[in-house]
Design a protein around this motif. Structure first.
Motif: not given
Length: 202
Positions: A179-202
């Motif tokens: 789960t940690r590896e999956k979350r880190m991969a997602t985090a990198i993807e979102w950060l590369n797009e300039g997104k915050s962790r909760n961007w979906k809820y903004k």
């Protein structure tokens, strides 16, 4: 209202396959933590009541939601409840059991919510602001991944302390390495797009 409502059985049966384990688990926890709870359907969603609404859950095409009726009145020392995001429930978008807090924490929330209803507390009670949350240190494993992604690292470093904390909490609270590896991969993807962790809820 009945302790078990057959309409909720039907609701779970019609839910997407990914959602069924989440809904079944939440329903089981509700009755295990508070045998006095009864079930009903309101606004097309399963509700769990005891002297008023305790919480409710819902299934959508790509996620589930689970929320406490008086979420902001609950003692939440781990900062797990997404206050102010009622449409997403108390814990954001749920797509599997790993997205839920531990059973121990959920049972504690359920017991607290039942006691609030027993005490006749009306609505959400604003709690006085407590001490600021302690800073979460950057774990070595996430620092290593970030160091290999300059754009993601730059985005992370430009974020406010609260935005950084959202990512660090999400990653460090993963219950398994997978789960940690999956979350880190997602985090990198979102950060590369300039997104915050909760961007979906903004």
């Amino acid at each position: 209202m009945e302790k078990y409502d057959p309409r909720i059985d039907a609701y779970i049966e019609k839910a997407a396959d990914f959602a069924k384990p989440v809904l079944i688990h939440l329903r089981h926890l509700m009755h295990a933590a508070a045998p006095q709870i009864t079930e009903t359907i309101k606004w097309g969603m399963p509700f769990f009541d005891y002297k008023g609404p305790v919480c409710n859950m819902a299934s959508f095409k790509q996620h589930c939601a689970f929320g406490f009726w008086k979420a902001t009145s609950l003692n939440d020392p781990h900062g797990l409840i997404n206050a102010g995001e009622a449409a997403m429930g108390s814990f954001g978008r749920l797509t599997s059991l790993v997205d839920l807090p531990s059973d121990e924490i959920l049972i504690d929330f359920i017991e607290q919510a039942v006691k609030l209803n027993e005490a006749g507390v009306k609505g959400n009670v604003k709690k006085s602001p407590g001490a600021p949350k302690p800073e979460i240190p950057m774990p070595d494993y996430f620092a290593k991944v970030l160091s290999q992604e300059p754009k993601a690292l730059a985005t992370f470093e430009d974020f406010s302390a609260s935005h950084k904390r959202e990512y660090l909490e999400w990653i460090t609270e993963a219950k398994t390495e997978a789960t940690r590896e999956k979350r880190m991969a997602t985090a990198i993807e979102w950060l590369n797009e300039g997104k915050s962790r909760n961007w979906k809820y903004k």
